[in-house]
Motif scaffolding. Structure first.
Motif, PDB file in Angstrom:
ATOM      1  N   ALA A  84       0.828  -1.204   0.000  1.00 13.55           N
ATOM      2  CA  ALA A  84       0.000   0.000   0.000  1.00 13.55           C
ATOM      3  C   ALA A  84       0.865   1.257   0.000  1.00 13.55           C
ATOM      4  N   GLY A  85       1.970   1.219   0.751  1.00 10.78           N
ATOM      5  CA  GLY A  85       2.871   2.370   0.782  1.00 10.78           C
ATOM      6  C   GLY A  85       3.514   2.617  -0.570  1.00 10.78           C
ATOM      7  N   TYR A  86       3.941   1.533  -1.219  1.00 13.02           N
ATOM      8  CA  TYR A  86       4.517   1.693  -2.556  1.00 13.02           C
ATOM      9  C   TYR A  86       3.492   2.293  -3.506  1.00 13.02           C
ATOM     10  N   TRP A  87       2.274   1.748  -3.478  1.00 15.20           N
ATOM     11  CA  TRP A  87       1.249   2.237  -4.386  1.00 15.20           C
ATOM     12  C   TRP A  87       0.966   3.729  -4.161  1.00 15.20           C
ATOM     13  N   ALA A  88       0.870   4.115  -2.919  1.00 12.90           N
ATOM     14  CA  ALA A  88       0.498   5.498  -2.610  1.00 12.90           C
ATOM     15  C   ALA A  88       1.599   6.492  -2.956  1.00 12.90           C
ATOM     16  N   TYR A 103       1.051   4.955 -11.349  1.00 10.28           N
ATOM     17  CA  TYR A 103      -0.363   5.091 -11.671  1.00 10.28           C
ATOM     18  C   TYR A 103      -1.199   5.752 -10.575  1.00 10.28           C
ATOM     19  N   CYS A 104      -0.649   5.895  -9.383  1.00 13.05           N
ATOM     20  CA  CYS A 104      -1.459   6.376  -8.260  1.00 13.05           C
ATOM     21  C   CYS A 104      -1.807   7.860  -8.409  1.00 13.05           C
ATOM     22  N   GLN A 105      -3.074   8.166  -8.222  1.00 15.26           N
ATOM     23  CA  GLN A 105      -3.560   9.545  -8.249  1.00 15.26           C
ATOM     24  C   GLN A 105      -4.196   9.907  -6.902  1.00 15.26           C
ATOM     25  N   LEU A 106      -3.861   9.144  -5.868  1.00 14.46           N
ATOM     26  CA  LEU A 106      -4.492   9.303  -4.556  1.00 14.46           C
ATOM     27  C   LEU A 106      -4.302  10.702  -3.986  1.00 14.46           C
ATOM     28  N   PHE A 107      -3.118  11.265  -4.157  1.00 17.83           N
ATOM     29  CA  PHE A 107      -2.803  12.553  -3.538  1.00 17.83           C
ATOM     30  C   PHE A 107      -3.043  13.746  -4.453  1.00 17.83           C
TER      31      PHE A 107
END
Length: 243
Positions: free
Chosen positions: A16-20, A25-29
Protein backbone atom coordinates in the motif's frame (compact mmCIF):
# COMPACT_ATOMS: atom_id res chain seq x y z
CA UNK A 1 -0.43 -18.39 13.10
CA UNK A 2 -0.04 -15.00 14.69
CA UNK A 3 3.34 -14.55 13.01
CA UNK A 4 1.77 -15.32 9.64
CA UNK A 5 -0.95 -12.74 10.15
CA UNK A 6 1.66 -10.21 11.21
CA UNK A 7 3.74 -10.99 8.14
CA UNK A 8 0.79 -10.60 5.81
CA UNK A 9 -0.11 -7.30 7.44
CA UNK A 10 3.46 -6.05 6.96
CA UNK A 11 3.41 -7.05 3.29
CA UNK A 12 0.07 -5.30 2.83
CA UNK A 13 1.44 -2.12 4.43
CA UNK A 14 4.53 -2.20 2.17
CA UNK A 15 2.44 -2.75 -0.97
CA UNK A 16 0.00 0.00 0.00
CA UNK A 17 2.87 2.37 0.78
CA UNK A 18 4.52 1.69 -2.56
CA UNK A 19 1.25 2.24 -4.39
CA UNK A 20 0.50 5.50 -2.61
CA UNK A 21 3.94 7.11 -2.72
CA UNK A 22 5.80 5.56 -5.70
CA UNK A 23 3.45 3.87 -8.16
CA UNK A 24 3.41 5.49 -11.61
CA UNK A 25 -0.36 5.09 -11.67
CA UNK A 26 -1.46 6.38 -8.26
CA UNK A 27 -3.56 9.54 -8.25
CA UNK A 28 -4.49 9.30 -4.56
CA UNK A 29 -2.80 12.55 -3.54
CA UNK A 30 -3.71 14.58 -6.60
CA UNK A 31 -3.20 14.73 -10.33
CA UNK A 32 0.12 13.18 -11.37
CA UNK A 33 -0.71 12.04 -14.92
CA UNK A 34 0.90 8.92 -16.39
CA UNK A 35 -1.00 9.19 -19.67
CA UNK A 36 -3.00 11.60 -21.74
CA UNK A 37 -6.70 11.45 -22.51
CA UNK A 38 -6.23 10.95 -26.24
CA UNK A 39 -7.72 7.84 -27.85
CA UNK A 40 -5.51 8.35 -30.90
CA UNK A 41 -2.31 6.37 -31.39
CA UNK A 42 0.00 8.94 -29.85
CA UNK A 43 2.75 8.34 -27.31
CA UNK A 44 5.19 10.63 -25.47
CA UNK A 45 8.77 9.43 -25.15
CA UNK A 46 10.36 10.76 -21.96
CA UNK A 47 13.87 10.44 -20.55
CA UNK A 48 15.04 10.81 -16.95
CA UNK A 49 18.33 11.40 -15.10
CA UNK A 50 20.35 13.05 -17.87
CA UNK A 51 22.01 14.52 -19.70
CA UNK A 52 24.62 11.77 -19.71
CA UNK A 53 27.19 11.61 -22.46
CA UNK A 54 27.77 10.08 -24.91
CA UNK A 55 24.45 8.24 -24.55
CA UNK A 56 22.11 11.22 -24.50
CA UNK A 57 23.60 12.49 -27.75
CA UNK A 58 23.24 9.03 -29.31
CA UNK A 59 19.54 9.12 -28.45
CA UNK A 60 19.28 12.64 -29.86
CA UNK A 61 21.00 11.55 -33.08
CA UNK A 62 18.44 8.80 -33.55
CA UNK A 63 15.41 10.94 -32.66
CA UNK A 64 16.59 13.67 -35.01
CA UNK A 65 16.99 11.12 -37.82
CA UNK A 66 13.33 10.13 -37.36
CA UNK A 67 12.11 13.71 -36.82
CA UNK A 68 10.75 12.78 -33.38
CA UNK A 69 10.56 15.22 -30.48
CA UNK A 70 10.74 13.91 -26.91
CA UNK A 71 10.60 15.25 -23.36
CA UNK A 72 13.73 15.13 -21.18
CA UNK A 73 13.37 15.46 -17.40
CA UNK A 74 16.83 16.62 -16.48
CA UNK A 75 18.91 16.67 -13.31
CA UNK A 76 20.29 20.15 -12.67
CA UNK A 77 23.79 19.00 -11.74
CA UNK A 78 23.97 16.94 -14.96
CA UNK A 79 22.87 19.94 -17.01
CA UNK A 80 25.73 21.92 -15.50
CA UNK A 81 28.06 19.04 -16.48
CA UNK A 82 26.81 18.88 -20.09
CA UNK A 83 25.21 22.25 -20.91
CA UNK A 84 25.84 21.92 -24.64
CA UNK A 85 23.69 18.78 -24.74
CA UNK A 86 20.76 20.57 -23.15
CA UNK A 87 21.15 23.48 -25.57
CA UNK A 88 21.16 21.01 -28.47
CA UNK A 89 17.87 19.52 -27.24
CA UNK A 90 16.19 22.91 -27.17
CA UNK A 91 17.46 23.81 -30.63
CA UNK A 92 16.09 20.50 -31.96
CA UNK A 93 12.66 21.19 -30.46
CA UNK A 94 12.73 18.72 -27.58
CA UNK A 95 11.06 19.76 -24.32
CA UNK A 96 12.97 20.04 -21.03
CA UNK A 97 11.48 19.28 -17.61
CA UNK A 98 12.70 19.57 -14.00
CA UNK A 99 14.00 16.37 -12.35
CA UNK A 100 15.65 17.90 -9.25
CA UNK A 101 19.22 19.08 -8.73
CA UNK A 102 20.95 16.00 -7.30
CA UNK A 103 18.50 13.08 -7.67
CA UNK A 104 19.15 11.92 -4.10
CA UNK A 105 16.42 10.37 -2.00
CA UNK A 106 17.89 12.13 1.01
CA UNK A 107 16.53 15.40 -0.40
CA UNK A 108 13.06 14.20 0.64
CA UNK A 109 14.20 13.59 4.22
CA UNK A 110 15.47 17.11 4.97
CA UNK A 111 12.75 19.74 5.43
CA UNK A 112 12.72 22.18 2.55
CA UNK A 113 15.59 20.50 0.68
CA UNK A 114 13.60 19.10 -2.24
CA UNK A 115 11.79 22.41 -2.70
CA UNK A 116 15.17 24.18 -2.76
CA UNK A 117 16.44 21.69 -5.36
CA UNK A 118 13.41 22.28 -7.57
CA UNK A 119 13.89 26.05 -7.53
CA UNK A 120 17.67 25.76 -8.00
CA UNK A 121 17.13 23.49 -11.00
CA UNK A 122 14.68 26.00 -12.44
CA UNK A 123 17.45 28.59 -12.28
CA UNK A 124 19.95 26.23 -13.92
CA UNK A 125 17.54 25.36 -16.72
CA UNK A 126 16.54 28.99 -17.27
CA UNK A 127 20.22 29.80 -17.73
CA UNK A 128 20.82 27.11 -20.38
CA UNK A 129 17.37 26.74 -21.92
CA UNK A 130 16.38 30.40 -21.84
CA UNK A 131 13.06 29.63 -20.16
CA UNK A 132 11.96 27.90 -16.98
CA UNK A 133 10.17 24.56 -17.44
CA UNK A 134 6.51 24.13 -16.54
CA UNK A 135 6.85 20.33 -16.25
CA UNK A 136 8.42 18.40 -13.37
CA UNK A 137 8.96 14.77 -12.46
CA UNK A 138 10.11 13.94 -8.95
CA UNK A 139 12.89 11.32 -8.69
CA UNK A 140 11.48 7.79 -8.28
CA UNK A 141 8.05 9.37 -8.83
CA UNK A 142 7.89 10.02 -5.08
CA UNK A 143 4.84 12.05 -4.14
CA UNK A 144 2.70 13.13 -1.21
CA UNK A 145 0.25 16.02 -0.80
CA UNK A 146 2.72 18.71 0.38
CA UNK A 147 5.15 17.86 -2.44
CA UNK A 148 2.46 18.11 -5.10
CA UNK A 149 1.18 21.37 -3.61
CA UNK A 150 4.71 22.77 -3.64
CA UNK A 151 5.17 21.91 -7.32
CA UNK A 152 1.89 23.51 -8.27
CA UNK A 153 2.69 26.60 -6.21
CA UNK A 154 5.88 26.83 -8.29
CA UNK A 155 3.73 26.67 -11.47
CA UNK A 156 5.03 23.19 -12.27
CA UNK A 157 2.83 20.39 -13.62
CA UNK A 158 3.83 17.04 -12.06
CA UNK A 159 4.26 14.32 -14.71
CA UNK A 160 4.39 10.59 -14.03
CA UNK A 161 4.53 7.94 -16.76
CA UNK A 162 4.89 4.24 -17.49
CA UNK A 163 8.33 2.67 -17.00
CA UNK A 164 9.50 1.03 -20.22
CA UNK A 165 10.78 -1.95 -18.20
CA UNK A 166 11.20 -2.46 -14.47
CA UNK A 167 14.84 -3.51 -14.98
CA UNK A 168 15.85 -0.99 -17.66
CA UNK A 169 17.94 0.96 -15.14
CA UNK A 170 20.06 -2.20 -14.71
CA UNK A 171 20.77 -2.29 -18.45
CA UNK A 172 19.30 -5.67 -19.28
CA UNK A 173 19.09 -6.73 -22.95
CA UNK A 174 17.73 -3.98 -25.20
CA UNK A 175 15.35 -6.33 -27.03
CA UNK A 176 13.72 -7.33 -23.73
CA UNK A 177 13.30 -3.67 -22.75
CA UNK A 178 11.74 -2.86 -26.11
CA UNK A 179 9.32 -5.80 -26.04
CA UNK A 180 8.03 -4.72 -22.64
CA UNK A 181 7.82 -1.07 -23.63
CA UNK A 182 5.83 -1.84 -26.77
CA UNK A 183 3.50 -4.16 -24.86
CA UNK A 184 2.79 -1.45 -22.27
CA UNK A 185 2.09 1.31 -24.78
CA UNK A 186 -1.49 2.38 -25.32
CA UNK A 187 -2.92 5.51 -26.95
CA UNK A 188 -1.81 8.42 -24.76
CA UNK A 189 0.95 6.60 -22.88
CA UNK A 190 3.83 8.59 -21.36
CA UNK A 191 6.77 6.18 -21.67
CA UNK A 192 9.77 6.54 -19.33
CA UNK A 193 13.37 5.68 -20.31
CA UNK A 194 16.56 6.65 -18.47
CA UNK A 195 19.40 8.23 -20.43
CA UNK A 196 21.29 8.56 -17.13
CA UNK A 197 21.33 6.79 -13.78
CA UNK A 198 20.47 8.96 -10.77
CA UNK A 199 22.95 11.82 -11.26
CA UNK A 200 25.97 9.55 -11.75
CA UNK A 201 25.74 8.85 -15.47
CA UNK A 202 26.95 5.39 -16.40
CA UNK A 203 26.69 3.14 -19.43
CA UNK A 204 23.25 3.41 -21.05
CA UNK A 205 24.03 1.61 -24.32
CA UNK A 206 21.17 -0.88 -23.88
CA UNK A 207 18.74 1.99 -23.37
CA UNK A 208 20.00 3.67 -26.54
CA UNK A 209 19.33 0.50 -28.54
CA UNK A 210 16.01 -0.11 -26.77
CA UNK A 211 14.81 3.37 -27.71
CA UNK A 212 15.48 2.60 -31.37
CA UNK A 213 13.76 -0.80 -31.23
CA UNK A 214 10.78 0.56 -29.30
CA UNK A 215 10.33 3.55 -31.58
CA UNK A 216 10.55 1.51 -34.76
CA UNK A 217 8.11 -1.03 -33.34
CA UNK A 218 5.61 1.65 -32.39
CA UNK A 219 5.94 3.40 -35.73
CA UNK A 220 5.19 0.10 -37.44
CA UNK A 221 2.04 -0.15 -35.29
CA UNK A 222 0.83 3.26 -36.42
CA UNK A 223 1.84 5.36 -33.42
CA UNK A 224 3.12 8.89 -33.71
CA UNK A 225 5.17 10.74 -31.15
CA UNK A 226 4.37 13.95 -29.26
CA UNK A 227 5.86 15.82 -26.34
CA UNK A 228 4.28 15.68 -22.88
CA UNK A 229 2.92 19.21 -23.03
CA UNK A 230 1.16 18.41 -26.32
CA UNK A 231 -0.24 15.17 -24.93
CA UNK A 232 -1.56 16.74 -21.71
CA UNK A 233 -2.49 20.08 -23.31
CA UNK A 234 -0.43 22.07 -20.78
CA UNK A 235 2.38 24.63 -21.21
CA UNK A 236 5.91 23.31 -21.69
CA UNK A 237 7.50 26.43 -20.19
CA UNK A 238 6.53 29.12 -17.74
CA UNK A 239 5.81 32.64 -18.99
CA UNK A 240 8.85 34.85 -19.41
CA UNK A 241 8.79 37.15 -16.39
CA UNK A 242 11.57 39.37 -17.62
CA UNK A 243 14.48 37.06 -16.86
Amino acid sequence: MRWLAGGLLLVAIIVAGYWAFLSPYCQLFGRYPYRGASTKRVVALTFDDGPNEPYTSQILDYLDSRHIRATFFQVGSCVERYPATTRRMVTAGHVIGNHSLTHRFSSYLRPGRYEWEVHRTQEVLRRYVGRAPALARSPWLWRHPPLLRMLRAAALQPVSGVFCHALEVLQIDAAAIAREAIAKTRPGTILIFHDGFDARGGNRSQTVEAVKLTTEGLLARGFRFVTVDELLDVPAYQPDMGH
